[in-house]
Design an enzyme around this catalytic site. Structure first.
Site, PDB file in Angstrom:
ATOM      1  N   SER A  86       0.831  -1.199   0.000  1.00  0.00           N
ATOM      2  CA  SER A  86       0.000   0.000   0.000  1.00  0.00           C
ATOM      3  C   SER A  86       0.866   1.249   0.000  1.00  0.00           C
ATOM      4  O   SER A  86       1.645   1.489   0.923  1.00  0.00           O
ATOM      5  CB  SER A  86      -0.903   0.013   1.230  1.00  0.00           C
ATOM      6  OG  SER A  86      -1.404   1.326   1.427  1.00  0.00           O
ATOM      7  N   HIS A 145      -1.110  -1.306  -4.338  1.00  0.00           N
ATOM      8  CA  HIS A 145      -2.379  -0.937  -3.680  1.00  0.00           C
ATOM      9  C   HIS A 145      -2.429   0.582  -3.508  1.00  0.00           C
ATOM     10  O   HIS A 145      -1.530   1.186  -2.930  1.00  0.00           O
ATOM     11  CB  HIS A 145      -2.451  -1.638  -2.329  1.00  0.00           C
ATOM     12  CG  HIS A 145      -3.772  -1.503  -1.639  1.00  0.00           C
ATOM     13  ND1 HIS A 145      -4.876  -2.266  -1.972  1.00  0.00           N
ATOM     14  CD2 HIS A 145      -4.167  -0.705  -0.616  1.00  0.00           C
ATOM     15  CE1 HIS A 145      -5.891  -1.949  -1.178  1.00  0.00           C
ATOM     16  NE2 HIS A 145      -5.491  -0.993  -0.349  1.00  0.00           N
ATOM     17  N   ASP A 177      -4.623   3.611  -2.124  1.00  0.00           N
ATOM     18  CA  ASP A 177      -5.713   3.944  -1.191  1.00  0.00           C
ATOM     19  C   ASP A 177      -6.253   5.343  -1.430  1.00  0.00           C
ATOM     20  O   ASP A 177      -5.570   6.339  -1.174  1.00  0.00           O
ATOM     21  CB  ASP A 177      -5.191   3.860   0.246  1.00  0.00           C
ATOM     22  CG  ASP A 177      -5.017   2.428   0.708  1.00  0.00           C
ATOM     23  OD1 ASP A 177      -6.001   1.669   0.669  1.00  0.00           O
ATOM     24  OD2 ASP A 177      -3.890   2.069   1.101  1.00  0.00           O
ATOM     25  N   MET A 213      -8.773   8.193  -0.399  1.00  0.00           N
ATOM     26  CA  MET A 213      -9.603   8.646   0.733  1.00  0.00           C
ATOM     27  C   MET A 213     -10.094  10.061   0.467  1.00  0.00           C
ATOM     28  O   MET A 213      -9.359  10.883  -0.082  1.00  0.00           O
ATOM     29  CB  MET A 213      -8.772   8.623   2.011  1.00  0.00           C
ATOM     30  CG  MET A 213      -8.183   7.255   2.311  1.00  0.00           C
ATOM     31  SD  MET A 213      -7.354   7.255   3.896  1.00  0.00           S
ATOM     32  CE  MET A 213      -6.550   5.643   3.826  1.00  0.00           C
ATOM     33  N   HIS A 236      -8.227   1.030  -4.138  1.00  0.00           N
ATOM     34  CA  HIS A 236      -9.154   0.835  -3.025  1.00  0.00           C
ATOM     35  C   HIS A 236      -9.826   2.177  -2.761  1.00  0.00           C
ATOM     36  O   HIS A 236      -9.227   3.076  -2.183  1.00  0.00           O
ATOM     37  CB  HIS A 236      -8.357   0.345  -1.804  1.00  0.00           C
ATOM     38  CG  HIS A 236      -9.160   0.251  -0.547  1.00  0.00           C
ATOM     39  ND1 HIS A 236      -8.595   0.049   0.693  1.00  0.00           N
ATOM     40  CD2 HIS A 236     -10.503   0.319  -0.333  1.00  0.00           C
ATOM     41  CE1 HIS A 236      -9.531  -0.003   1.613  1.00  0.00           C
ATOM     42  NE2 HIS A 236     -10.702   0.171   1.018  1.00  0.00           N
ATOM     43  N   MET A 258     -12.062   4.589  -0.905  1.00  0.00           N
ATOM     44  CA  MET A 258     -12.756   4.886   0.361  1.00  0.00           C
ATOM     45  C   MET A 258     -13.400   6.246   0.163  1.00  0.00           C
ATOM     46  O   MET A 258     -12.976   7.255   0.744  1.00  0.00           O
ATOM     47  CB  MET A 258     -11.740   4.887   1.520  1.00  0.00           C
ATOM     48  CG  MET A 258     -11.280   3.478   1.876  1.00  0.00           C
ATOM     49  SD  MET A 258      -9.725   3.457   2.784  1.00  0.00           S
ATOM     50  CE  MET A 258      -8.563   3.442   1.425  1.00  0.00           C
ATOM     51  N   MET A 277     -11.529  -5.770   5.251  1.00  0.00           N
ATOM     52  CA  MET A 277     -10.743  -4.840   6.075  1.00  0.00           C
ATOM     53  C   MET A 277     -10.498  -5.481   7.439  1.00  0.00           C
ATOM     54  O   MET A 277     -11.440  -5.880   8.129  1.00  0.00           O
ATOM     55  CB  MET A 277     -11.500  -3.524   6.275  1.00  0.00           C
ATOM     56  CG  MET A 277     -11.708  -2.680   5.029  1.00  0.00           C
ATOM     57  SD  MET A 277     -10.208  -2.279   4.113  1.00  0.00           S
ATOM     58  CE  MET A 277      -9.296  -1.310   5.327  1.00  0.00           C
ATOM     59  N   ASP A 326      -6.807  -6.411   4.109  1.00  0.00           N
ATOM     60  CA  ASP A 326      -6.152  -5.101   4.180  1.00  0.00           C
ATOM     61  C   ASP A 326      -6.171  -4.584   5.614  1.00  0.00           C
ATOM     62  O   ASP A 326      -7.238  -4.354   6.181  1.00  0.00           O
ATOM     63  CB  ASP A 326      -6.925  -4.138   3.252  1.00  0.00           C
ATOM     64  CG  ASP A 326      -6.273  -2.778   3.119  1.00  0.00           C
ATOM     65  OD1 ASP A 326      -5.208  -2.541   3.713  1.00  0.00           O
ATOM     66  OD2 ASP A 326      -6.855  -1.944   2.385  1.00  0.00           O
TER      67      ASP A 326
HETATM   68  C1  DX5 Z   1      -6.318   1.685   5.425  1.00  0.00           C
HETATM   69  C2  DX5 Z   1      -5.851   1.284   4.059  1.00  0.00           C
HETATM   70  C3  DX5 Z   1      -4.753   0.303   4.051  1.00  0.00           C
HETATM   71  C4  DX5 Z   1      -3.488   0.745   4.759  1.00  0.00           C
HETATM   72  C5  DX5 Z   1      -2.951  -0.489   5.429  1.00  0.00           C
HETATM   73  O1  DX5 Z   1      -7.537   2.338   5.307  1.00  0.00           O
HETATM   74  O2  DX5 Z   1      -6.925   0.723   3.322  1.00  0.00           O
HETATM   75  O3  DX5 Z   1      -4.473  -0.137   2.731  1.00  0.00           O
HETATM   76  O4  DX5 Z   1      -2.497   1.272   3.922  1.00  0.00           O
HETATM   77  O5  DX5 Z   1      -1.881  -0.100   6.195  1.00  0.00           O
HETATM   78  P1  DX5 Z   1      -1.123  -1.104   7.143  1.00  0.00           P
HETATM   79  O6  DX5 Z   1      -0.624  -2.233   6.298  1.00  0.00           O
HETATM   80  O7  DX5 Z   1      -0.024  -0.267   7.709  1.00  0.00           O
HETATM   81  O8  DX5 Z   1      -2.109  -1.569   8.190  1.00  0.00           O
HETATM   82 ZN    ZN Z   2      -6.433  -0.188   1.364  1.00  0.00          ZN
END
Ligand code: DX5
Ligand code: ZN
Length: 226
Positions: free
Chosen positions: A10, A35, A37, A39, A74, A76, A145, A183
């Site tokens: 990620s 990956h 992310d 947000m 991903h 969010m 998750m 994840d």
């Molecule tokens: C959190 C993200 C993850 C995050 C995971 O909302 O979706 O992808 O990067 O981070 P770690 O591996 O540090 O828990």
């Molecule tokens: Zn993620």
């Protein structure tokens, strides 16, 4: 049953001052997917990067021999559809979203697939799997998750293991080729347990980017997977 495991680092925990280099380094270190992310400071209380950054990184997402490395987006975000379309345009290969963030889950999945991407549904630690009763025939990936979405570096929530087992049963019963990704809080010392519960694809942010030797961590994860 033997599965092909995939590790999807990620970028949330990468060094943003040198994002391109980080992508190249983690791919040379053995990343299977990247990956990404997304947000929106609305669905989750954090704000990251959008389709323009994805598009900029896309040409770097390949191995030394030219084999493409899929971009695993991903989302969010709420609403889902406009950004999903923008990411498909920006070079995403897989696009996953939280069904509770879409008013019409089936339509969102159809739109992602029509745009040429694989589609995934993401389930938060407190979210039931009910929509899978109606969606399993139409998706390519389920993302469980194992932390609440929004931040890297959180601790793995153990109830995710039961949920992974439940999803594994559903996927096997469907007879479809669907990836089961996990994840949050994945480390070298818990990845084997997560695989034993039925996962085949592992997101890891802080565990990889928090260390200097990315290849060392990814290698240790593969070794733990057996
Ligand atoms: C959190 C993200 C993850 C995050 C995971 O909302 O979706 O992808 O990067 O981070 P770690 O591996 O540090 O828990
Ligand atoms: Zn993620």
């Amino acid at each position: 049953m033997s599965r092909t495991y995939r590790i999807s680092p990620s970028l949330l925990s990468a060094d943003f001052t040198r994002l391109g280099e980080e992508v190249q380094d983690v791919i040379s270190a053995g990343a299977d997917w990247i990956h990404f992310d997304v947000m929106d400071n609305h669905y989750v209380p954090n704000l990251t990067f959008g389709p323009m950054i994805c598009k900029a990184l896309k040409p770097l997402c390949k191995k030394a021999d030219g084999t493409p490395v899929p971009i695993d987006v991903h989302l969010m975000v709420q609403p889902v559809d406009a950004l999903a379309a923008a990411f498909a345009e920006a070079g995403a290969d897989l696009i996953s979203f939280h069904p509770d963030a879409s008013t019409h889950v089936h339509r969102s999945v159809q739109a992602i697939r029509a745009a040429g991407c694989q589609a995934g549904l993401v389930f938060n630690p407190g979210t039931p799997l009910d929509v899978l009763d109606w969606m399993i025939e139409d998706i390519d990936l389920v993302l469980i998750m194992s932390v609440n979405p929004g931040f890297g570096g959180q601790a793995f929530i153990d109830s995710a293991l039961r949920k992974i087992e439940d999803v594994r049963r559903r996927i096997d019963a469907s007879g479809k080729d669907i990836r089961l990704e996990v994840d949050g809080g994945i480390k070298t010392d818990n990845i084997a347990r997560v695989a034993a519960a039925g996962a085949d694809t592992f997101v890891a942010g802080s565990a990889i980017f928090g260390q200097k030797d990315y290849a060392g961590v990814i290698g240790a994860m593969r070794k733990a997977l057996g």
